[in-house]
Every structure is written in C-alpha cells, then in structure tokens.
Design a protein around this motif. Sequence first.
Motif, short mmCIF file in Angstrom:
data_model
loop_
_atom_site.label_atom_id
_atom_site.label_comp_id
_atom_site.label_asym_id
_atom_site.label_seq_id
_atom_site.Cartn_x
_atom_site.Cartn_y
_atom_site.Cartn_z
N ILE A 9 9.29 -37.05 68.65
CA ILE A 9 8.94 -37.42 70.01
C ILE A 9 8.75 -38.93 70.08
CG2 ILE A 9 7.21 -37.16 71.83
CD1 ILE A 9 6.74 -34.32 70.74
N ALA A 10 8.00 -39.47 69.13
CA ALA A 10 7.83 -40.91 69.04
C ALA A 10 8.92 -41.49 68.14
CB ALA A 10 6.44 -41.23 68.47
N ALA A 11 8.96 -42.80 68.04
CA ALA A 11 10.00 -43.45 67.25
C ALA A 11 9.85 -43.11 65.77
CB ALA A 11 9.96 -44.96 67.46
N THR A 12 10.98 -42.97 65.11
CA THR A 12 11.00 -42.78 63.66
C THR A 12 10.88 -44.15 62.99
OG1 THR A 12 12.40 -40.83 63.87
CG2 THR A 12 12.37 -41.93 61.73
N ARG A 13 10.09 -44.22 61.92
CA ARG A 13 9.94 -45.48 61.20
C ARG A 13 10.69 -45.40 59.87
NH1 ARG A 13 7.67 -49.97 61.89
NH2 ARG A 13 6.71 -49.22 63.81
N LEU A 14 11.55 -46.38 59.64
CA LEU A 14 12.27 -46.53 58.39
C LEU A 14 11.57 -47.59 57.55
CD1 LEU A 14 14.82 -46.19 56.55
CD2 LEU A 14 15.89 -47.99 57.96
N VAL A 15 11.22 -47.23 56.31
CA VAL A 15 10.52 -48.13 55.42
C VAL A 15 11.40 -48.32 54.19
CG1 VAL A 15 8.37 -48.61 54.21
CG2 VAL A 15 8.36 -47.12 56.23
N CYS A 16 11.77 -49.56 53.87
CA CYS A 16 12.77 -49.76 52.82
C CYS A 16 12.67 -51.17 52.25
CB CYS A 16 14.17 -49.51 53.38
SG CYS A 16 14.60 -50.61 54.76
N ALA A 17 13.48 -51.42 51.23
CA ALA A 17 13.57 -52.74 50.62
C ALA A 17 15.05 -53.10 50.46
CB ALA A 17 12.87 -52.75 49.26
N VAL A 18 15.32 -54.39 50.41
CA VAL A 18 16.72 -54.80 50.28
C VAL A 18 17.22 -54.65 48.84
CG1 VAL A 18 16.56 -56.37 52.23
CG2 VAL A 18 16.10 -57.24 49.94
N ASP A 19 16.29 -54.48 47.88
CA ASP A 19 16.67 -54.40 46.47
C ASP A 19 16.57 -52.97 45.93
OD1 ASP A 19 13.90 -54.47 46.74
OD2 ASP A 19 13.58 -55.53 44.84
#
Length: 203
Positions: free
Chosen positions: A140-150
């Motif tokens: 319902i609310a926005a999905t959060r993507l948590v990540c790193a470039v490496d």
Amino acid sequence: MALTPPAPGDVSRRFVILHGWQNERPIGHWQWWLAERLTERGHEVVYPQLPNPGRPALKEWLEVIEASLDRDHADELVVIAHSLSCAAWIQLAGIGSVRLPVDRLALVAPPSPKFLAETPELREFSFADGAHEAVPATSIAATRLVCAVDDPYCDPPASVLYGDKFDVDVIPGGSHLDMVAGYGRWQSALRWCEDGSRRFMTD
C-alpha cells in the motif's frame, strides 16, 4: 537518537523477516538481531527458517512466505526481505496471492537476474527484466530498496536495476549487507520498522 518501546495503544504491527541463500539464521546476523529487538519492544515477529537454504526450491520458499503473511488482526503488516528472499518476493508479486497486499516492504540487497540465472542452485528464482515492476502492487505504501553499489551478487547495482520503481537507500560500502559486511546490529533498520518515514543508513 534513543529508541523507545512502543507505548500501549500504538498500532499493532506484525513483522515478517525473510532471509537469503545459505542463511540458517545465525545469531550474529542483523535479521536475528532485528527479530530480537522487535520482539522485546512488544511487536509480533515471524522469522521463519526457509527450507533448504543451501539448495532452495522456489515453490517451498513461496509456501512458507505466504503462510507467514497471515495478519492475525494486526493493523500493519511489514515485510523485510534480504538477498534471495527479494527474488522470491518478486516471483510472488508476479503470480499474486490472496495474502497480498502488505502495508510496507523493504527489499534489502536483492541479487541480479544475471546472478540468479548463472547460479545452478538458484536458477528457478530468476526472473525476466522488468519483473520487479509488479512489486509495488503488493504494498500500500512505497516499497523501499536498500542496497550498495559494491554488492558482489548484483551487477549492475540494484539501484540501477530496480531503482526506477522503489524508494532507494544506497548504503556506502555496504556490499551484500550481511554478516561478512559487518551487519550485525543495524539500528536504522529498527528505526525504519517502527517509523516507515525513516531511511536505512550504515548504522
């Protein structure tokens, strides 16, 4: 900033924490730490051991994940998926479920389709480019993507592959955001769980 337990009368929340490939829920992992802290603070927490984490079967994982999504009258259902469970969630979003939508979702360190396709044990978890576009319909609310470039399991970085559909927190030097990368205690994950407006950070 000090973290205080939820006061009586606060929103009733059910947290579903989903681990990744080769993860047998070690005590030192941030997800184990998070499950303990949320439980101590009076929340309902479901942290299932997904079957055969070394040689997982998509059907078995989806069955356990779906069973974990029963709200049991909770006001808010929050899912925190790490690594391979992110790929399982993308698959679940694609096929649909009577237990969806959820209220909030964090996808932490998802692997790339290329990595899944090139790893024999994980090929059935692979998905076509663009399949992640079905995920917002599960929240319902926005999905959060948590990540790193490496992240060694996601090339190009997840922020490039999936960032067009999600709110993104890029963790500098976070690698795969696992125990090897030093993620045991993760205070900002706890802050996000209790306040969805917060962001995931390095601490």
